[in-house]
Design a protein around this motif. Structure first.
Motif, mmCIF file in Angstrom:
data_model
loop_
_atom_site.group_PDB
_atom_site.id
_atom_site.type_symbol
_atom_site.label_atom_id
_atom_site.label_comp_id
_atom_site.label_asym_id
_atom_site.label_seq_id
_atom_site.Cartn_x
_atom_site.Cartn_y
_atom_site.Cartn_z
ATOM 1 N N GLU A 172 -7.517 25.666 -67.214
ATOM 2 C CA GLU A 172 -6.872 24.418 -67.648
ATOM 3 C C GLU A 172 -5.358 24.428 -67.421
ATOM 4 O OE1 GLU A 172 -8.067 26.974 -71.126
ATOM 5 O OE2 GLU A 172 -9.229 25.883 -69.660
ATOM 6 N N ASP A 173 -4.733 25.597 -67.534
ATOM 7 C CA ASP A 173 -3.287 25.685 -67.282
ATOM 8 C C ASP A 173 -2.981 25.471 -65.801
ATOM 9 O OD1 ASP A 173 -2.822 26.210 -69.965
ATOM 10 O OD2 ASP A 173 -2.777 28.381 -69.688
ATOM 11 N N ALA A 174 -3.800 26.041 -64.931
ATOM 12 C CA ALA A 174 -3.599 25.860 -63.490
ATOM 13 C C ALA A 174 -3.786 24.395 -63.112
ATOM 14 C CB ALA A 174 -4.558 26.748 -62.706
ATOM 15 N N ILE A 175 -4.810 23.754 -63.660
ATOM 16 C CA ILE A 175 -5.042 22.335 -63.377
ATOM 17 C C ILE A 175 -3.827 21.521 -63.784
ATOM 18 C CG2 ILE A 175 -6.400 20.308 -64.033
ATOM 19 C CD1 ILE A 175 -8.818 22.268 -64.329
ATOM 20 N N GLU A 176 -3.330 21.753 -64.973
ATOM 21 C CA GLU A 176 -2.174 21.007 -65.493
ATOM 22 C C GLU A 176 -0.951 21.157 -64.587
ATOM 23 O OE1 GLU A 176 0.755 21.277 -69.338
ATOM 24 O OE2 GLU A 176 -1.390 21.582 -69.684
ATOM 25 N N ARG A 177 -0.727 22.343 -64.067
ATOM 26 C CA ARG A 177 0.454 22.596 -63.242
ATOM 27 C C ARG A 177 0.318 22.097 -61.804
ATOM 28 N NH1 ARG A 177 2.688 28.525 -65.081
ATOM 29 N NH2 ARG A 177 2.776 28.034 -67.289
ATOM 30 N N LEU A 178 -0.897 22.092 -61.261
ATOM 31 C CA LEU A 178 -1.087 21.808 -59.837
ATOM 32 C C LEU A 178 -1.550 20.383 -59.535
ATOM 33 C CD1 LEU A 178 -2.870 25.138 -58.871
ATOM 34 C CD2 LEU A 178 -0.444 24.571 -58.627
ATOM 35 N N CYS A 189 1.669 16.641 -50.475
ATOM 36 C CA CYS A 189 2.253 17.328 -49.329
ATOM 37 C C CYS A 189 2.825 16.271 -48.394
ATOM 38 C CB CYS A 189 1.181 18.172 -48.633
ATOM 39 S SG CYS A 189 1.815 19.161 -47.264
ATOM 40 N N GLY A 190 4.140 16.149 -48.384
ATOM 41 C CA GLY A 190 4.774 15.130 -47.547
ATOM 42 C C GLY A 190 4.267 13.752 -47.905
ATOM 43 N N PRO A 225 -2.413 22.710 -53.338
ATOM 44 C CA PRO A 225 -2.443 22.948 -54.786
ATOM 45 C C PRO A 225 -3.240 21.872 -55.533
ATOM 46 C CG PRO A 225 -0.231 23.296 -53.955
ATOM 47 C CD PRO A 225 -1.030 22.708 -52.830
ATOM 48 N N ASP A 226 -3.100 20.618 -55.129
ATOM 49 C CA ASP A 226 -3.852 19.534 -55.758
ATOM 50 C C ASP A 226 -5.350 19.716 -55.523
ATOM 51 O OD1 ASP A 226 -4.023 16.891 -57.092
ATOM 52 O OD2 ASP A 226 -4.643 16.172 -55.112
ATOM 53 N N GLN A 227 -5.730 20.130 -54.317
ATOM 54 C CA GLN A 227 -7.141 20.382 -54.025
ATOM 55 C C GLN A 227 -7.678 21.539 -54.859
ATOM 56 O OE1 GLN A 227 -9.413 18.644 -51.651
ATOM 57 N NE2 GLN A 227 -7.838 17.231 -52.378
ATOM 58 N N LEU A 228 -6.841 22.546 -55.105
ATOM 59 C CA LEU A 228 -7.241 23.648 -55.979
ATOM 60 C C LEU A 228 -7.490 23.126 -57.389
ATOM 61 C CD1 LEU A 228 -7.778 26.580 -56.702
ATOM 62 C CD2 LEU A 228 -5.297 26.945 -56.796
ATOM 63 N N ALA A 229 -6.610 22.262 -57.878
ATOM 64 C CA ALA A 229 -6.799 21.671 -59.204
ATOM 65 C C ALA A 229 -8.117 20.893 -59.255
ATOM 66 C CB ALA A 229 -5.618 20.763 -59.564
ATOM 67 N N LYS A 230 -8.415 20.120 -58.220
ATOM 68 C CA LYS A 230 -9.649 19.363 -58.187
ATOM 69 C C LYS A 230 -10.871 20.292 -58.174
ATOM 70 C CE LYS A 230 -7.557 15.391 -56.115
ATOM 71 N NZ LYS A 230 -7.766 14.145 -55.496
#
Length: 78
Positions: A48-54, A59-60, A67-72
């Protein structure tokens, strides 16, 4: 888990999570050095912390980023 990305240079993310803690992350494709750095930074972090941060990082001019795809991807584990 393996997550197929969308809208980024990386094409997939391999993620290992145990008891809500990220064990490891590995990106296929993309900006190798930056993605290795992100992978090291999130290792040991609560999902949950990684999701909140990413979540929401762009990207441009793209509407998403690695990072957003990692959160997803991490959101699918919750």
């Amino acid at each position: 888990m393996k997550y197929q990305t969308s809208g980024t240079c990386s094409t997939a993310i391999d993620i290992e999570v145990t008891d809500g803690i990220i064990d490891s992350v590995s990106f296929l494709g993309g900006c190798n050095g930056n993605l290795q750095g992100i992978s090291k930074l999130v290792a040991g972090m609560r999902v949950e912390d990684a999701i909140e941060r990413l979540k929401g990082i762009k990207c441009g001019f793209k509407p998403t980023s690695c990072p957003d795809q990692l959160a997803k991807a991490l959101e699918t584990l919750q």
